[in-house]
Design a protein around this motif. Sequence first.
Motif, mmCIF file in Angstrom:
data_model
loop_
_atom_site.group_PDB
_atom_site.id
_atom_site.type_symbol
_atom_site.label_atom_id
_atom_site.label_comp_id
_atom_site.label_asym_id
_atom_site.label_seq_id
_atom_site.Cartn_x
_atom_site.Cartn_y
_atom_site.Cartn_z
ATOM 1 N N PHE A 11 0.817 -1.219 0.000
ATOM 2 C CA PHE A 11 0.000 0.000 0.000
ATOM 3 C C PHE A 11 0.852 1.270 0.000
ATOM 4 C CE2 PHE A 11 -3.628 -2.694 1.429
ATOM 5 C CZ PHE A 11 -4.544 -2.267 0.489
ATOM 6 N N GLU A 12 2.098 1.179 0.470
ATOM 7 C CA GLU A 12 2.994 2.338 0.396
ATOM 8 C C GLU A 12 3.342 2.644 -1.060
ATOM 9 O OE1 GLU A 12 6.359 1.482 2.872
ATOM 10 O OE2 GLU A 12 5.136 1.417 4.689
ATOM 11 N N LEU A 17 -6.633 4.211 -1.695
ATOM 12 C CA LEU A 17 -7.663 4.872 -2.507
ATOM 13 C C LEU A 17 -7.656 4.332 -3.936
ATOM 14 C CD1 LEU A 17 -9.893 6.963 -2.620
ATOM 15 C CD2 LEU A 17 -8.167 8.671 -3.226
ATOM 16 N N HIS A 18 -6.466 4.164 -4.509
ATOM 17 C CA HIS A 18 -6.365 3.608 -5.856
ATOM 18 C C HIS A 18 -6.861 2.160 -5.900
ATOM 19 C CE1 HIS A 18 -3.499 6.990 -6.517
ATOM 20 N NE2 HIS A 18 -4.143 7.008 -7.664
ATOM 21 N N VAL A 19 -6.518 1.383 -4.870
ATOM 22 C CA VAL A 19 -6.967 -0.015 -4.804
ATOM 23 C C VAL A 19 -8.493 -0.060 -4.711
ATOM 24 C CG1 VAL A 19 -6.937 -2.142 -3.424
ATOM 25 C CG2 VAL A 19 -4.818 -0.860 -3.794
ATOM 26 N N ALA A 20 -9.061 0.761 -3.846
ATOM 27 C CA ALA A 20 -10.515 0.789 -3.680
ATOM 28 C C ALA A 20 -11.210 1.150 -4.991
ATOM 29 C CB ALA A 20 -10.899 1.787 -2.586
ATOM 30 N N ASN A 21 -10.711 2.169 -5.666
ATOM 31 C CA ASN A 21 -11.298 2.585 -6.948
ATOM 32 C C ASN A 21 -11.182 1.484 -7.996
ATOM 33 O OD1 ASN A 21 -12.096 5.102 -6.017
ATOM 34 N ND2 ASN A 21 -10.221 6.107 -6.684
ATOM 35 N N VAL A 29 -13.069 -0.074 3.584
ATOM 36 C CA VAL A 29 -12.872 -1.528 3.536
ATOM 37 C C VAL A 29 -11.417 -1.848 3.216
ATOM 38 C CG1 VAL A 29 -13.445 -3.623 2.222
ATOM 39 C CG2 VAL A 29 -15.258 -2.038 2.896
ATOM 40 N N VAL A 30 -10.885 -1.160 2.213
ATOM 41 C CA VAL A 30 -9.500 -1.405 1.800
ATOM 42 C C VAL A 30 -8.520 -0.960 2.887
ATOM 43 C CG1 VAL A 30 -7.773 -0.883 0.040
ATOM 44 C CG2 VAL A 30 -10.134 -1.297 -0.636
ATOM 45 N N CYS A 31 -8.850 0.116 3.593
ATOM 46 C CA CYS A 31 -7.998 0.559 4.712
ATOM 47 C C CYS A 31 -7.931 -0.507 5.808
ATOM 48 C CB CYS A 31 -8.522 1.867 5.294
ATOM 49 S SG CYS A 31 -8.199 3.286 4.229
ATOM 50 N N LYS A 32 -9.028 -1.210 6.026
ATOM 51 C CA LYS A 32 -9.017 -2.287 7.023
ATOM 52 C C LYS A 32 -8.071 -3.391 6.596
ATOM 53 C CE LYS A 32 -13.633 -1.552 8.885
ATOM 54 N NZ LYS A 32 -15.013 -2.031 8.959
ATOM 55 N N TRP A 33 -8.053 -3.701 5.295
ATOM 56 C CA TRP A 33 -7.110 -4.717 4.811
ATOM 57 C C TRP A 33 -5.694 -4.285 5.148
ATOM 58 C CZ3 TRP A 33 -8.724 -5.618 -1.007
ATOM 59 C CH2 TRP A 33 -10.038 -6.102 -1.061
ATOM 60 N N ARG A 34 -5.390 -3.024 4.835
ATOM 61 C CA ARG A 34 -4.045 -2.484 5.066
ATOM 62 C C ARG A 34 -3.705 -2.521 6.559
ATOM 63 N NH1 ARG A 34 -4.281 3.498 4.257
ATOM 64 N NH2 ARG A 34 -5.143 3.260 6.326
ATOM 65 N N GLU A 37 -3.292 -6.029 7.895
ATOM 66 C CA GLU A 37 -2.332 -6.854 7.143
ATOM 67 C C GLU A 37 -3.007 -8.127 6.657
ATOM 68 O OE1 GLU A 37 0.881 -6.544 6.187
ATOM 69 O OE2 GLU A 37 1.286 -4.627 7.119
ATOM 70 N N GLN A 38 -4.244 -8.001 6.161
ATOM 71 C CA GLN A 38 -4.984 -9.179 5.745
ATOM 72 C C GLN A 38 -5.944 -8.815 4.618
ATOM 73 O OE1 GLN A 38 -7.329 -10.838 8.940
ATOM 74 N NE2 GLN A 38 -6.981 -12.899 8.192
ATOM 75 N N VAL A 39 -5.870 -9.563 3.531
ATOM 76 C CA VAL A 39 -6.792 -9.393 2.410
ATOM 77 C C VAL A 39 -7.698 -10.623 2.393
ATOM 78 C CG1 VAL A 39 -7.009 -9.216 -0.098
ATOM 79 C CG2 VAL A 39 -5.148 -8.020 1.078
ATOM 80 N N PRO A 40 -9.027 -10.431 2.343
ATOM 81 C CA PRO A 40 -9.934 -11.582 2.304
ATOM 82 C C PRO A 40 -9.609 -12.516 1.138
ATOM 83 C CG PRO A 40 -11.165 -9.549 2.620
ATOM 84 C CD PRO A 40 -9.750 -9.157 2.317
ATOM 85 N N VAL A 41 -9.799 -13.802 1.348
ATOM 86 C CA VAL A 41 -9.442 -14.813 0.357
ATOM 87 C C VAL A 41 -10.040 -14.494 -1.011
ATOM 88 C CG1 VAL A 41 -9.706 -17.257 -0.265
ATOM 89 C CG2 VAL A 41 -9.128 -16.625 2.077
ATOM 90 N N TYR A 42 -11.301 -14.103 -1.048
ATOM 91 C CA TYR A 42 -11.976 -13.823 -2.316
ATOM 92 C C TYR A 42 -11.248 -12.769 -3.142
ATOM 93 C CZ TYR A 42 -15.469 -12.177 -5.630
ATOM 94 O OH TYR A 42 -16.115 -11.796 -6.770
#
Length: 69
Positions: A11-12, A17-21, A29-34, A37-42
């Motif tokens: 994310f650095e 914001l770019h990932v979310a878009n 939601v994407v900030c929570k992943w960051r 340190e976890q991205v949902p399996v899907y």
Amino acid sequence: WGYKMKISEAFEQFDALHVANALGLEYGVVCKWRDREQVPVYWRIKFVNLMNHHGVSISLHDLAGWITK
């Protein structure tokens, strides 16, 4: 296994914001992943493909959090 990239490091290089878009998700939601340190399996393959497309060298192996000894 060599260097293992953390999600926050990815994310650095390509911010939340770019990932979310790009993935059509809410920024929070994407900030929570960051932050967790976890991205949902899907979303893992889509996330890795997106990051790689933008020159960030993260892999599914990095996301899985597998323990290597």
